[in-house]
Design an enzyme around this catalytic site. Sequence first.
Site, mmCIF file in Angstrom:
data_model
loop_
_atom_site.group_PDB
_atom_site.id
_atom_site.type_symbol
_atom_site.label_atom_id
_atom_site.label_comp_id
_atom_site.label_asym_id
_atom_site.label_seq_id
_atom_site.Cartn_x
_atom_site.Cartn_y
_atom_site.Cartn_z
ATOM 1 N N GLU A 175 0.769 -1.125 0.012
ATOM 2 C CA GLU A 175 0.024 0.126 -0.116
ATOM 3 C C GLU A 175 0.880 1.145 0.109
ATOM 4 O O GLU A 175 0.740 2.100 0.727
ATOM 5 C CB GLU A 175 -0.979 -0.048 1.057
ATOM 6 C CG GLU A 175 -1.953 -1.219 1.169
ATOM 7 C CD GLU A 175 -3.231 -1.034 2.007
ATOM 8 O OE1 GLU A 175 -3.287 -0.221 2.773
ATOM 9 O OE2 GLU A 175 -4.123 -1.958 1.994
ATOM 10 N N GLU A 297 -4.673 -8.721 -0.367
ATOM 11 C CA GLU A 297 -5.692 -8.554 0.789
ATOM 12 C C GLU A 297 -7.158 -8.441 0.489
ATOM 13 O O GLU A 297 -7.543 -7.682 -0.384
ATOM 14 C CB GLU A 297 -5.143 -7.561 1.440
ATOM 15 C CG GLU A 297 -3.930 -7.202 2.063
ATOM 16 C CD GLU A 297 -3.490 -6.333 3.036
ATOM 17 O OE1 GLU A 297 -4.263 -5.557 3.477
ATOM 18 O OE2 GLU A 297 -2.253 -5.916 3.235
#
Length: 490
Positions: A175, A297
């Site tokens: 991220e 994820e």
Amino acid sequence: MRKISMLINAKDKTAYIHPEIYGHFAEHLGRCIYDGIYVGENSAIPNINGIRSDIVEAFRQIRMPLLRWPGGSFADEYDWKKGVGEKSKRKPALNTCWGGITEDNSFGTHEFMELCELIGCQPYITGNVGSGTVRELAEWVEYMTFDGDSPMANWRKENGREKPWRLKYLGIGNENWGSGGNMRPEYYADEYRRYQCFCKNFSGNELFKIACGPSSADYNWMEVMMKNLDASHVNGIALHYYIMPVWPKEEPAAEFDDKMYYKTIACAYFLDELIHRHTAIMNHYDPYNKIKLVVDEWGCWHESEKSGNHGLLFQQNTMRDAIAAAISLNIFNRHSKRVVMANLAQAVNVLQALILTENEKMVKTPTYHVFDLYKEHQGGEAVYCFCENVNMAEGMNTPMISSSASIKDNIMTITLANCSIDEGAEICCSICNFDAKGVGARILTNDAHAYNDFDAPDKVVIEDYQAELKNGILSVKLPACSVAEVRVRR
Ligand code: AHR
């Protein structure tokens, strides 16, 4: 009881289902690693070198193929060197991402690799790009995979591991558009190129390098990655997608009305559109399908439980979550040409967990049982599977039946979810080009709000079920809110 027609064509093989689509994720967050997976050698809870034996056994039962570690956001502040060597001498660190608590580093690289060996799964390491250096990541790869005389390999040997480990999956950051450095995609793409360049293939080990991908529907991020990276630098791009029916999150996992239930179902189905659109961008730049999509994820993210000493991001896990998992896994199977990995967040005590623990007790959640029902898809060939569906909730994309099918070793595995909260379905499925001779089924079903808890661990469990086969036509009745595995042999 709603009648639903389906068609499966065994000759129309769409793609190999990589076992890693059934992957998992364990972060230094809340009680996932400490308490959940790792209790230390001196714990009264049965363990193998500090790793809970019951957890290992449960992971083995669903044939967990892969585990991602150490984060998540934590990965971009992790200093791997603090997590190796004599435990009493390991330096602590501050986990600023998750609660500002002291990380004692007693669970580090050796412990993680041992966990993967015990489970029999592939390790997937996420490197630190946000706050680390290229050298630190390069040295970590050398430490883990170099077989011979080198500073890092010699240090590994001093720390008790003579032979290198095999490491295939390496994430270059996490991220990085957010907690991993707030980078713009153009900047990250350049950083990615630099970092990956120093992550070498040592001693016959071949890395599958994964770049940070988009958050949900950030199609621009994907576009910039595909424009700036090619298959000589990158093997996979990691998409993160959480099923969040309400934002900001207000309701704990077991408290919802019918409308919220269907919002969750619609959010789960949105994964299909998301993967279609990201894949379309990838197809444009990479028509030969060399760069893969990794759903790094995924899972339901509800409001955390407020009561008890549960830890950060601890949420209950109901049949609603099981249905969302069943929908998501069917979508991954259907996109398995481009999607080669997907990791549920997270394995124990965090978000849509497989397992919840409380001291020596542990419960398998409804979501765990879905992975049990779907495990035979791993390594199968996905085949064409069509369902004449009906929509459940007005104004939302909520098909009643979610499905996928695959073939392995002459057995067809069909997984079905009846997403209706209150209506049963009677499935009538023509199976073409498959000389079907026998059938068996298993089912998970209960009220949408039902869950397993420490006092009632077996409220929602898999049961053997009836399905019929006559002249190539499969019939099975699915109660409202159910997930089934049907196995047809020829
Ligand atoms: O899974 C919890 C967090 O969600 C991860 O650390 C991060 O990558 C994501 O935002």
